[in-house]
Design an enzyme around this catalytic site. Sequence first.
Site, PDB file in Angstrom:
ATOM      1  N   SER A 139     -39.899 -26.269 -12.492  1.00  0.00           N
ATOM      2  CA  SER A 139     -40.469 -27.645 -12.881  1.00  0.00           C
ATOM      3  C   SER A 139     -39.760 -28.523 -13.644  1.00  0.00           C
ATOM      4  O   SER A 139     -39.967 -29.597 -13.537  1.00  0.00           O
ATOM      5  CB  SER A 139     -41.735 -27.444 -13.211  1.00  0.00           C
ATOM      6  N   SER A 155     -42.690 -29.711 -10.858  1.00  0.00           N
ATOM      7  CA  SER A 155     -43.913 -30.552 -11.386  1.00  0.00           C
ATOM      8  C   SER A 155     -43.707 -31.534 -12.325  1.00  0.00           C
ATOM      9  O   SER A 155     -44.545 -32.698 -12.484  1.00  0.00           O
ATOM     10  CB  SER A 155     -45.213 -29.666 -11.940  1.00  0.00           C
ATOM     11  N   LYS A 168     -44.483 -34.940 -21.119  1.00  0.00           N
ATOM     12  CA  LYS A 168     -45.124 -34.573 -19.864  1.00  0.00           C
ATOM     13  C   LYS A 168     -46.814 -34.384 -20.140  1.00  0.00           C
ATOM     14  O   LYS A 168     -46.917 -34.009 -21.340  1.00  0.00           O
ATOM     15  CB  LYS A 168     -44.640 -33.127 -19.430  1.00  0.00           C
TER      16      LYS A 168
HETATM   17  N1  GLN Z   1     -43.323 -25.424  -7.890  1.00  0.00           N
HETATM   18  C1  GLN Z   1     -43.526 -24.212  -8.364  1.00  0.00           C
HETATM   19  C2  GLN Z   1     -45.066 -24.079  -8.455  1.00  0.00           C
HETATM   20  O1  GLN Z   1     -45.553 -24.893  -7.731  1.00  0.00           O
HETATM   21  C3  GLN Z   1     -43.129 -24.278 -10.071  1.00  0.00           C
HETATM   22  C4  GLN Z   1     -44.074 -25.097 -10.908  1.00  0.00           C
HETATM   23  C5  GLN Z   1     -43.613 -25.190 -12.216  1.00  0.00           C
HETATM   24  O2  GLN Z   1     -42.619 -24.485 -12.561  1.00  0.00           O
HETATM   25  N2  GLN Z   1     -44.583 -25.589 -12.966  1.00  0.00           N
HETATM   26  O3  GLN Z   1     -45.701 -23.370  -9.053  1.00  0.00           O
END
Ligand code: GLN
Length: 494
Positions: free
Chosen positions: A173, A149, A74
């Site tokens: 995410s 994400s 990532k």
């Molecule tokens: N969707 C969640 C957010 O927008 C989690 C994102 C994540 O785990 N990085 O914060």
Amino acid sequence: MIDIANKNDLYKANAHELLDSFAAKKVNPQDLLLSIIKRIKKVDSKIKAFVKVIEKPKIHLPKKKLSGIPVAIKDNICIQGLETTCCSKILKGFVPPYNATIIEKLEEEGAVIIGKTNMDEFAFGSSTENSCLGPTLNPWDTSRVSGGSSGGSAAAVASEQAILSLGSDTGGSIRQPAAFCGVVGMKPTYGRVSRYGLIAFASSLDQIGPFAKDTQDLALLLSVISGYDERDSTSVNNPVPDYTKSLINNVKGLKIGIPKEYFFTDSGSGKDGIEPDVKQAILEAKKVFSDLGAELIEVSLPHTKYAVSVYYILATAEASSNLARFDAVQYGHRTKNLDNNADESIIVQMYKRSRQEGFGDEAKRRIMLGTFVLSSGYYDAYYLQASKVRTLIRQDFLKAFEDCDLLIAPTTPTTAFKVGEKIDDPLKMYLSDIFTISVNLAGIPALSLPCGFDSQNLPIGLQIIGKPFDEETILRTAFTFERNTPWHLKKPTL
Ligand code: GLN
């Protein structure tokens, strides 16, 4: 072992099969790499999982745990000498002078790093649509999102462009895109994997974790990346088991809790909080476990209803503070739009305009919200209060674990949604993590694995949540499920 009649097809294999074939000298890592690079060239224009492909990566030959296995990373994990931007304009041109600890660990074990994957800007999001480079599409239906994400890392494995990948999970995410893309993904216990070299979103919640095609591969990758790191003061000095040893096809006598709050009905609409196909798949998974001799019991996590609010207070507070370092002096984008005759000093203009130009809408929204909840008049009402409720959420889990060994739940309330469907409605988007967020607030481990498909042939994820540092029981349960169901074997056609 895999069929190696056609070397072009090596990309289809799992890591454990490939390692066996390397050991038996039936194929070599170079053939695998060629097959993977060809695959990327063929399909990634449709999926857009990668933001950078390393066509000539280092291949180390000594026989180590991951020798010759292509891994995608990532884009919020630092690799020395390789541009790392978190898919944000503000970090354009940032080349880390050092490796994240997990990159060192991967290299020590012979993994082949093949590229950086797309993500929501700074990991803010649930669909990878917040990337400054555009979304990653779902390999099962390219009109849909890959989740987020870590959408790029999930889609790279699902579309067989990488054998393994790494993501980060702050509120879901890893698990949510794993569910949307039909692969296995895990958020380890907070402190299990070093965060050194992970660009911070919300430091008290962030955790790096693995994606794989099956539990066996996932356990292998988790064993490699886990462990204490003196460069991360939140990493925990517990011994790291060989996770591949926990893969036993047996759940007899295991006590599996079902959190009743996860099967809620929306009080406004009277509708189920979960799509019917998702609910059905979870009920069938329950039956698989009870048929195999596990004991299923209902448990309660009474503070679940506060999780999303608590998360969006704490996570934005930490994000606003973490993002303050992007000041156009030390890293990344610097505005060219400076006005010597303006009222503001050049330095103030530079800071403001660079940030205005560099951050996307969601990052700006979070900076504003986070700054607000930390401001002196509101700190007690929001930040402090949310911190207290966070403790209650963790206590809910610890109390439930007095009666059971682990919990199962849906990973997401729906399957992958359409590109554009939620992007203009942040609240709707935030609710896609309703089942994953509590786990981060509690700091405990959880995994998502495929447990069925909906009527539109989109994958459904089953979430398995464990006690702190008990990744082993989660892996054993996931492995047993896989051995007794066909879901992880289905692949998208591209
Ligand atoms: N969707 C969640 C957010 O927008 C989690 C994102 C994540 O785990 N990085 O914060």
